[in-house]
Write an enzyme that holds these catalytic residues in place. Sequence first.
Site, PDB file in Angstrom:
ATOM      1  CB  SER A   6      28.388 -13.401 -17.504  1.00 57.86           C
ATOM      2  OG  SER A   6      29.624 -12.959 -18.017  1.00 57.86           O
ATOM      3  CD  GLU A   8      34.734 -19.481 -16.549  1.00 54.90           C
ATOM      4  OE1 GLU A   8      34.599 -18.637 -17.457  1.00 54.90           O
ATOM      5  OE2 GLU A   8      35.759 -20.163 -16.390  1.00 54.90           O
ATOM      6  CG  ASP A  99      44.996 -26.138 -22.744  1.00 55.39           C
ATOM      7  OD1 ASP A  99      45.514 -26.022 -23.857  1.00 55.39           O
ATOM      8  OD2 ASP A  99      44.676 -25.181 -22.022  1.00 55.39           O
ATOM      9  CG  PHE A 206      44.770 -20.668 -11.548  1.00 55.80           C
ATOM     10  CD1 PHE A 206      44.616 -21.960 -11.990  1.00 55.80           C
ATOM     11  CD2 PHE A 206      43.931 -20.211 -10.549  1.00 55.80           C
ATOM     12  CE1 PHE A 206      43.673 -22.791 -11.437  1.00 55.80           C
ATOM     13  CE2 PHE A 206      42.979 -21.031  -9.987  1.00 55.80           C
ATOM     14  CZ  PHE A 206      42.857 -22.315 -10.432  1.00 55.80           C
ATOM     15  CG  HIS A 256      32.918 -14.050 -17.775  1.00 53.53           C
ATOM     16  ND1 HIS A 256      31.730 -14.720 -17.930  1.00 53.53           N
ATOM     17  CD2 HIS A 256      33.848 -15.008 -17.488  1.00 53.53           C
ATOM     18  CE1 HIS A 256      31.918 -16.018 -17.751  1.00 53.53           C
ATOM     19  NE2 HIS A 256      33.194 -16.218 -17.485  1.00 53.53           N
TER      20      HIS A 256
HETATM   21  C1  LIG Z   1      36.910 -17.525 -21.280  1.00 46.82           C
HETATM   22  C2  LIG Z   1      37.688 -18.810 -21.264  1.00 46.82           C
HETATM   23  C3  LIG Z   1      37.063 -19.992 -20.856  1.00 46.82           C
HETATM   24  C4  LIG Z   1      37.752 -21.206 -20.840  1.00 46.82           C
HETATM   25  N1  LIG Z   1      37.094 -22.334 -20.439  1.00 46.82           N
HETATM   26  C5  LIG Z   1      37.718 -23.530 -20.508  1.00 46.82           C
HETATM   27  C6  LIG Z   1      37.034 -24.738 -20.195  1.00 46.82           C
HETATM   28  O1  LIG Z   1      35.868 -24.726 -19.789  1.00 46.82           O
HETATM   29  N2  LIG Z   1      37.691 -25.908 -20.317  1.00 46.82           N
HETATM   30  C7  LIG Z   1      38.996 -25.966 -20.767  1.00 46.82           C
HETATM   31  O2  LIG Z   1      39.546 -27.062 -20.898  1.00 46.82           O
HETATM   32  N3  LIG Z   1      39.685 -24.828 -21.066  1.00 46.82           N
HETATM   33  C8  LIG Z   1      39.066 -23.619 -20.952  1.00 46.82           C
HETATM   34  N4  LIG Z   1      39.761 -22.477 -21.289  1.00 46.82           N
HETATM   35  C9  LIG Z   1      41.175 -22.580 -21.670  1.00 46.82           C
HETATM   36  C10 LIG Z   1      41.351 -22.903 -23.167  1.00 46.82           C
HETATM   37  O3  LIG Z   1      40.809 -24.159 -23.469  1.00 46.82           O
HETATM   38  C11 LIG Z   1      42.861 -22.888 -23.459  1.00 46.82           C
HETATM   39  O4  LIG Z   1      43.367 -21.588 -23.355  1.00 46.82           O
HETATM   40  C12 LIG Z   1      43.265 -23.554 -24.770  1.00 46.82           C
HETATM   41  O5  LIG Z   1      44.687 -23.689 -24.757  1.00 46.82           O
HETATM   42  C13 LIG Z   1      42.925 -22.740 -26.009  1.00 46.82           C
HETATM   43  O6  LIG Z   1      41.599 -22.787 -26.291  1.00 46.82           O
HETATM   44  P1  LIG Z   1      40.999 -21.806 -27.433  1.00 46.82           P
HETATM   45  O7  LIG Z   1      39.587 -22.149 -27.554  1.00 46.82           O
HETATM   46  O8  LIG Z   1      41.356 -20.410 -27.136  1.00 46.82           O
HETATM   47  O9  LIG Z   1      41.831 -22.344 -28.688  1.00 46.82           O
HETATM   48  P2  LIG Z   1      42.127 -21.782 -30.139  1.00 46.82           P
HETATM   49  O10 LIG Z   1      41.374 -20.534 -30.422  1.00 46.82           O
HETATM   50  O11 LIG Z   1      41.976 -22.927 -31.059  1.00 46.82           O
HETATM   51  O12 LIG Z   1      43.677 -21.369 -30.034  1.00 46.82           O
HETATM   52  C14 LIG Z   1      44.618 -22.289 -29.514  1.00 46.82           C
HETATM   53  C15 LIG Z   1      46.015 -21.932 -30.035  1.00 46.82           C
HETATM   54  O13 LIG Z   1      46.101 -22.255 -31.421  1.00 46.82           O
HETATM   55  C16 LIG Z   1      46.475 -21.112 -32.189  1.00 46.82           C
HETATM   56  N5  LIG Z   1      45.714 -21.186 -33.440  1.00 46.82           N
HETATM   57  C17 LIG Z   1      44.384 -21.163 -33.600  1.00 46.82           C
HETATM   58  N6  LIG Z   1      44.049 -21.288 -34.914  1.00 46.82           N
HETATM   59  C18 LIG Z   1      45.204 -21.416 -35.590  1.00 46.82           C
HETATM   60  C19 LIG Z   1      45.548 -21.600 -36.955  1.00 46.82           C
HETATM   61  N7  LIG Z   1      44.611 -21.695 -37.909  1.00 46.82           N
HETATM   62  N8  LIG Z   1      46.864 -21.680 -37.299  1.00 46.82           N
HETATM   63  C20 LIG Z   1      47.832 -21.605 -36.330  1.00 46.82           C
HETATM   64  N9  LIG Z   1      47.570 -21.435 -35.016  1.00 46.82           N
HETATM   65  C21 LIG Z   1      46.287 -21.350 -34.667  1.00 46.82           C
HETATM   66  C22 LIG Z   1      46.113 -19.902 -31.329  1.00 46.82           C
HETATM   67  O14 LIG Z   1      46.913 -18.775 -31.644  1.00 46.82           O
HETATM   68  C23 LIG Z   1      46.372 -20.444 -29.930  1.00 46.82           C
HETATM   69  O15 LIG Z   1      47.738 -20.340 -29.630  1.00 46.82           O
HETATM   70  C24 LIG Z   1      39.102 -21.243 -21.262  1.00 46.82           C
HETATM   71  C25 LIG Z   1      39.748 -20.045 -21.640  1.00 46.82           C
HETATM   72  C26 LIG Z   1      39.063 -18.852 -21.649  1.00 46.82           C
HETATM   73  C27 LIG Z   1      39.761 -17.591 -22.037  1.00 46.82           C
END
Ligand SMILES: Cc1cc2nc3c(=O)[nH]c(=O)nc-3n(C[C@H](O)[C@H](O)[C@H](O)COP(=O)(O)OP(=O)(O)OC[C@H]3O[C@@H](n4cnc5c(N)ncnc54)[C@H](O)[C@@H]3O)c2cc1C
Length: 276
Positions: A6, A8, A99, A206, A256
């Site tokens: 895939s 991106e 973020d 990055f 990916h």
């Molecule tokens: C494949 C991929 C694609 C991405 N695409 C984008 C994009 O399009 N746009 C963008 O803005 N960013 C993108 N990101 C970056 C991502 O948004 C950031 O890494 C962000 O900081 C975390 O998102 P997450 O969905 O992993 O968050 P989460 O899974 O919510 O985790 C965030 C943090 O919170 C902690 N956490 C989660 N749940 C709990 C809980 N219940 N209690 C305590 N701590 C908890 C986790 O350990 C982690 O440190 C991408 C990252 C990846 C790997």
Amino acid sequence: MSLPISLEFFPPKTPEGAEKLRGVRRQLYALQPEFCSVTYGAGGSTQEGTFGTVREILAEGVDAASHFSCIGATRASVREQLATLKAMGVKRLVALRGDLPSGYGAGGEFQYASDLVAFIRAETGSDFHIEVAAYPEVHPQARSPESDLQAFAAKVKAGANSAITQYFYNSDAYFRFVDDAYRLGADVPVVPGIMPITSSTQLMRFSDACGAEIPRWIRLRLQSFGDDAASIRAFGLDVVTDLCDQLRNGGVPAIHFYTMNQSAATLEIVQRLQPL
Ligand SMILES: Cc1cc2nc3c(=O)[nH]c(=O)nc-3n(C[C@H](O)[C@H](O)[C@H](O)COP(=O)(O)OP(=O)(O)OC[C@H]3O[C@@H](n4cnc5c(N)ncnc54)[C@H](O)[C@@H]3O)c2cc1C
């Protein structure tokens, strides 16, 4: 057996960028991607560009996944966007927390990506295949590696179908993460995210921001090339092709590519891996 791939992309900011991306996609479609995904700016800042690019990819006859971040979002705004995506014919989402740039208060009604996944499932049943993010080298804000694994497992429990990892250059971190996640019952396919190395400064910038580690030997070799773009490119292709080979030999479900809206490096890596 062939390994699915895939791709991106990020939404272009200008009409010239959009035109260039169309050309890049045309070249990359030769790889017959399983789907192409389009990133989404924090706080919905790129929504129009993201959805517009997703629309174009679907019209080109390729499956498209929209990234979707929930930081700062409300249930009503997410509901509205899900309806838009569904009407567009989107079947796959990459559900993220996202973020916000420093200085922004988070606000919003979702704290973590697991909340978003649960909400999408509750609102739309099985209409979407939901991908989530995984961090083999641990998310930079995680309280501990263990709590990050628990957070990943929570996303799977909330209804994620599969995951894509942050990029890494150390395959052991990936395989250990997958084993540990499986032990927690998070037994969905975890697809490694691969960042081709094409520029030394861009990669360092990055990686510092997202917590992906550049092993010392790679960092030093890249630094030693200075401005010699051809040597950086040749070295990057070798390193990343070897990484993909190790991952393939270890039985990954797919690969990916973070294309950075460029075609050359991804095309060359896949060509070197033939037959996939
Ligand atoms: C494949 C991929 C694609 C991405 N695409 C984008 C994009 O399009 N746009 C963008 O803005 N960013 C993108 N990101 C970056 C991502 O948004 C950031 O890494 C962000 O900081 C975390 O998102 P997450 O969905 O992993 O968050 P989460 O899974 O919510 O985790 C965030 C943090 O919170 C902690 N956490 C989660 N749940 C709990 C809980 N219940 N209690 C305590 N701590 C908890 C986790 O350990 C982690 O440190 C991408 C990252 C990846 C790997």
